[in-house]
Scaffold this motif. Structure first.
Motif, short mmCIF file in Angstrom:
data_model
loop_
_atom_site.label_atom_id
_atom_site.label_comp_id
_atom_site.label_asym_id
_atom_site.label_seq_id
_atom_site.Cartn_x
_atom_site.Cartn_y
_atom_site.Cartn_z
N GLY A 1 -0.70 -26.28 -47.30
CA GLY A 1 -1.56 -27.34 -46.80
C GLY A 1 -2.80 -27.54 -47.63
N MET A 2 -3.41 -26.43 -48.08
CA MET A 2 -4.61 -26.53 -48.91
C MET A 2 -4.29 -27.10 -50.28
SD MET A 2 -6.83 -23.14 -48.03
CE MET A 2 -7.08 -22.60 -46.35
N LYS A 3 -3.16 -26.70 -50.85
CA LYS A 3 -2.77 -27.25 -52.15
C LYS A 3 -2.53 -28.76 -52.05
CE LYS A 3 -0.62 -23.19 -54.33
NZ LYS A 3 0.66 -22.61 -54.81
N ASP A 4 -1.83 -29.17 -51.01
CA ASP A 4 -1.57 -30.61 -50.83
C ASP A 4 -2.86 -31.38 -50.64
OD1 ASP A 4 1.14 -30.17 -51.07
OD2 ASP A 4 1.53 -30.20 -48.90
N HIS A 5 -3.77 -30.81 -49.87
CA HIS A 5 -5.07 -31.44 -49.64
C HIS A 5 -5.84 -31.57 -50.94
CE1 HIS A 5 -9.40 -31.40 -48.57
NE2 HIS A 5 -9.03 -32.11 -47.52
N LEU A 6 -5.89 -30.50 -51.73
CA LEU A 6 -6.61 -30.54 -53.01
C LEU A 6 -5.97 -31.53 -53.98
CD1 LEU A 6 -7.31 -26.72 -53.52
CD2 LEU A 6 -9.02 -28.51 -53.12
N ARG A 7 -4.65 -31.58 -53.99
CA ARG A 7 -3.97 -32.51 -54.88
C ARG A 7 -4.34 -33.95 -54.53
NH1 ARG A 7 0.69 -31.16 -53.70
NH2 ARG A 7 0.95 -29.59 -55.34
N SER A 8 -4.31 -34.28 -53.25
CA SER A 8 -4.66 -35.64 -52.83
C SER A 8 -6.11 -35.95 -53.13
CB SER A 8 -4.39 -35.79 -51.32
OG SER A 8 -4.80 -37.06 -50.86
N LEU A 9 -6.99 -34.97 -52.88
CA LEU A 9 -8.41 -35.16 -53.13
C LEU A 9 -8.67 -35.40 -54.62
CD1 LEU A 9 -11.28 -35.18 -52.02
CD2 LEU A 9 -11.32 -32.70 -52.19
N CYS A 10 -8.00 -34.63 -55.47
CA CYS A 10 -8.18 -34.81 -56.92
C CYS A 10 -7.65 -36.16 -57.38
CB CYS A 10 -7.47 -33.69 -57.68
SG CYS A 10 -8.28 -32.09 -57.58
N GLU A 11 -6.52 -36.56 -56.84
CA GLU A 11 -5.87 -37.79 -57.30
C GLU A 11 -6.55 -39.05 -56.78
OE1 GLU A 11 -1.87 -37.21 -56.03
OE2 GLU A 11 -1.35 -35.89 -57.72
N GLN A 12 -7.12 -38.98 -55.57
CA GLN A 12 -7.67 -40.17 -54.95
C GLN A 12 -9.19 -40.13 -54.78
OE1 GLN A 12 -5.83 -42.72 -54.55
NE2 GLN A 12 -3.81 -41.79 -54.77
N GLY A 13 -9.79 -38.96 -54.88
CA GLY A 13 -11.23 -38.84 -54.66
C GLY A 13 -11.92 -38.19 -55.84
N VAL A 14 -12.98 -37.45 -55.55
CA VAL A 14 -13.75 -36.73 -56.58
C VAL A 14 -13.91 -35.30 -56.10
CG1 VAL A 14 -15.91 -36.61 -57.86
CG2 VAL A 14 -14.97 -38.84 -57.26
N LEU A 15 -13.15 -34.39 -56.70
CA LEU A 15 -13.16 -33.00 -56.26
C LEU A 15 -14.56 -32.40 -56.29
CD1 LEU A 15 -11.67 -30.40 -55.42
CD2 LEU A 15 -11.35 -29.92 -57.86
N GLY A 16 -15.35 -32.74 -57.30
CA GLY A 16 -16.68 -32.16 -57.45
C GLY A 16 -17.64 -32.47 -56.32
N ASN A 17 -17.31 -33.46 -55.47
CA ASN A 17 -18.16 -33.81 -54.33
C ASN A 17 -17.74 -33.11 -53.03
OD1 ASN A 17 -19.63 -35.63 -55.87
ND2 ASN A 17 -18.36 -37.38 -55.30
N PHE A 18 -16.60 -32.45 -53.04
CA PHE A 18 -16.01 -31.90 -51.82
C PHE A 18 -16.90 -30.81 -51.22
CE2 PHE A 18 -12.36 -29.14 -50.09
CZ PHE A 18 -12.40 -29.76 -48.86
N ILE A 19 -16.98 -30.80 -49.86
CA ILE A 19 -17.87 -29.85 -49.18
C ILE A 19 -17.16 -28.55 -48.78
CG2 ILE A 19 -19.45 -31.60 -48.34
CD1 ILE A 19 -18.04 -31.41 -45.59
N GLY A 20 -15.91 -28.39 -49.17
CA GLY A 20 -15.27 -27.08 -49.04
C GLY A 20 -14.78 -26.69 -47.67
N MET A 21 -14.71 -25.38 -47.44
CA MET A 21 -13.98 -24.79 -46.33
C MET A 21 -14.86 -24.54 -45.10
SD MET A 21 -11.01 -24.11 -45.51
CE MET A 21 -9.98 -23.18 -44.37
N LEU A 22 -14.19 -24.38 -43.97
CA LEU A 22 -14.80 -24.00 -42.70
C LEU A 22 -13.83 -23.05 -42.01
CD1 LEU A 22 -14.28 -26.97 -40.22
CD2 LEU A 22 -12.91 -26.57 -42.22
N THR A 23 -14.28 -22.30 -41.02
CA THR A 23 -13.34 -21.39 -40.36
C THR A 23 -12.66 -22.04 -39.15
OG1 THR A 23 -15.00 -20.39 -38.88
CG2 THR A 23 -14.65 -19.35 -41.04
N ASP A 24 -13.38 -22.89 -38.39
CA ASP A 24 -12.85 -23.47 -37.16
C ASP A 24 -12.27 -22.37 -36.27
OD1 ASP A 24 -12.18 -25.56 -35.39
OD2 ASP A 24 -10.14 -25.66 -36.18
N SER A 25 -12.96 -21.24 -36.19
CA SER A 25 -12.40 -20.05 -35.56
C SER A 25 -13.32 -19.47 -34.50
CB SER A 25 -12.14 -18.99 -36.63
OG SER A 25 -11.70 -17.78 -36.06
#
Length: 471
Positions: free
Chosen positions: A392-416
């Motif tokens: 899931g994380m790989k797919d998310h990163l791939r989409s973000l790189c292809e359609q967005g700007v990875l360098g702007n991404f705010i990263g991970m959370l635990t939601d735990s």
């Protein structure tokens, strides 16, 4: 690719290229954590809770683990019940030994390694040994709530809090200058949207009491919400968090909204169109309030709740019976964001979908709303819930790189709800570095260590600090 066989979950776990290893060990590994969305009880932090056993720490409130145990045919009394903690732990270990390829398998071993200095594989034959080792460390007081936060290098924790909450535990925590971490509330107004619920009137009355407002009209409701938002802001709140299936955006008049509100307060039937119109007006009002305070609006959607009605009756909500909703709300979501943007009322926003098929659509939608001087004003949030796994994380990163700007991404959370879940940030960082490293190793990306290292540091920590105004 390096085909050398590695030890189980060693220091280079998931890092299958030299580039990935450099990026993780040099730029990501030692970065602090901002856990901007979690469900940890602030009381546990305020009272520096000590946990009686590893069973309580690992299985208490963790519906990820509960789902897996049920799939192995384990009786409910050993999952959400109060049976012998050693036996419950044995059954959990037996479950995990069957859950190969699961993120639970990786997370649990990372937690065992990082917090208990134990690299034993979790399985049936090791269960008692691990149980005794972990409990000895817990009973020594080495792993109280505050000590876990410090050793995890957590700088900010964003809890999830109802608008009626008095936030007394946050006040207590704020007075502890030795913690080295800010624990701030997050405004979670889900219940104010449940106008069709039989308890809506009681909830609104409680909200009014907390706000010091007699709520007898929709205008009064807005005043009460605004007062609570002001209170949360005064307690350091930087964001809201809202869970919903759809984002209706069919406007209704003030008079219609007033009538619908009164019907809801009287526990009278509210038609579906009326419910959606009411939700639209409340959410638009809230969005404008968040903008007024400079908050981030976090929106979680795509969840079908309490699918197993028999188990809902037996053990209640948030116990592992939710699933991915089939209806993608992309059109109504786009209209909702546009309605706020028309009047310059759109706050910084994070969109989390439980449906991974929406990745591309969300990354494209996010690029439609921008603001000068703000990097990534609308974010496609981290792979969430059923997606926070390796694939899931790989797919998310791939989409973000292809359609967005990875360098702007705010990263991970635990939601735990588990204090040990900070290793999910490490898991994400390893996957992030592996993804970038593989692009470099395959000749798809130029190896500029300085630039890529800066991106990794920013995505791991710096971007979220800036986005949520924590700097």
């Amino acid at each position: 690719m390096d085909n050398t066989k590695r030890a189980f979950m060693d220091k280079d776990f998931l890092l299958d290229t030299e580039e990935a290893r450099i990026l993780f060990h040099k730029y990501a590994e030692d970065m602090p954590i901002i856990d901007y969305h979690c469900h940890i009880d602030p009381k546990d932090i305020a009272e520096d809770r000590n946990f009686d056993s590893i069973t309580e720490l690992w299985l208490g409130g963790d519906h990820y683990k509960w789902r897996a145990m049920r799939q192995c045919g384990i009786a409910e009394k050993y999952i959400t019940g109060k049976e012998d903690s050693r036996e419950r732990f044995r059954l959990w270990c037996r479950t995990l030994s069957q859950a190969v390829g699961s993120p639970l398998y990786h997370w649990s071993h990372l937690e065992l390694q990082r917090y208990f200095d134990c690299d034993l594989p979790i399985c049936k034959k090791n269960a008692d040994r691990i149980f005794d080792l972990c409990n000895a460390k817990l009973q020594s007081g080495e792993l109280s709530a505050k000590k876990i936060i410090r050793m995890s290098k957590v700088k900010v924790v964003g809890t999830t809090d109802d608008p009626c909450d008095d936030l007394k535990w946050h006040k207590t925590i704020s007075e502890d200058k030795s913690l080295g971490c800010r624990v701030i509330p997050t405004f979670r107004p889900d219940k104010v949207l449940l106008i069709e619920d039989g308890g809506f009137g009681d909830y609104v009355s409680a909200l009014g009491k907390a706000a010091g407002v007699d709520v007898n009209s929709f205008e009064d409701l807005k005043k009460a919400l605004s007062a609570r938002i002001d209170f949360f802001a005064g307690m350091g709140c930087k964001s809201s968090d809202q869970s919903t299936v759809m984002f209706p955006c069919d406007r209704i008049s003030e008079a219609e909204c007033e009538r619908i509100f009164r019907n809801g307060m009287a526990n009278e039937t509210v038609a579906e169109e009326e419910r959606l119109g009411f939700i639209t007006e409340v959410m638009l009002f809230l969005g404008k309030e968040y903008r007024r305070h400079g908050w981030v609006m976090q929106l979680h959607f795509g969840v079908a709740r309490n699918t197993n009605s028999r188990m809902f009756e037996a053990v209640g909500r948030d116990t592992g019976f939710d699933r991915i909703h089939s209806d993608a709300p992309i059109e109504s979501l786009a209209a909702f964001l546009d309605e706020l943007d028309k009047t310059d009322s759109l706050p910084k926003t994070v969109l989390y979908s439980l449906d991974p098929s929406m990745n591309t659509a969300l990354d494209v939608l996010a690029k439609c709303f921008n603001e000068e001087g703000v990097c990534g004003k609308v974010q496609h949030g981290a792979a969430w819930w059923f997606n926070d796994n390796l694939g899931g994380m790989k797919d998310h990163l791939r989409s973000l790189c292809e359609q967005g700007v990875l360098g702007n991404f705010i990263g991970m959370l635990t939601d735990s709800r588990c204090m040990l879940s900070y290793t999910r940030h490490e898991y994400f960082r390893r996957i992030l570095c592996a993804y970038i490293g593989r692009l470099c190793a395959d000749g798809e990306l130029y190896w500029d260590e300085e630039n890529l290292g800066e991106i990794v540091k920013n995505v791991s920590f710096n971007n979220a600090m800036k986005f949520f105004g924590m700097e």
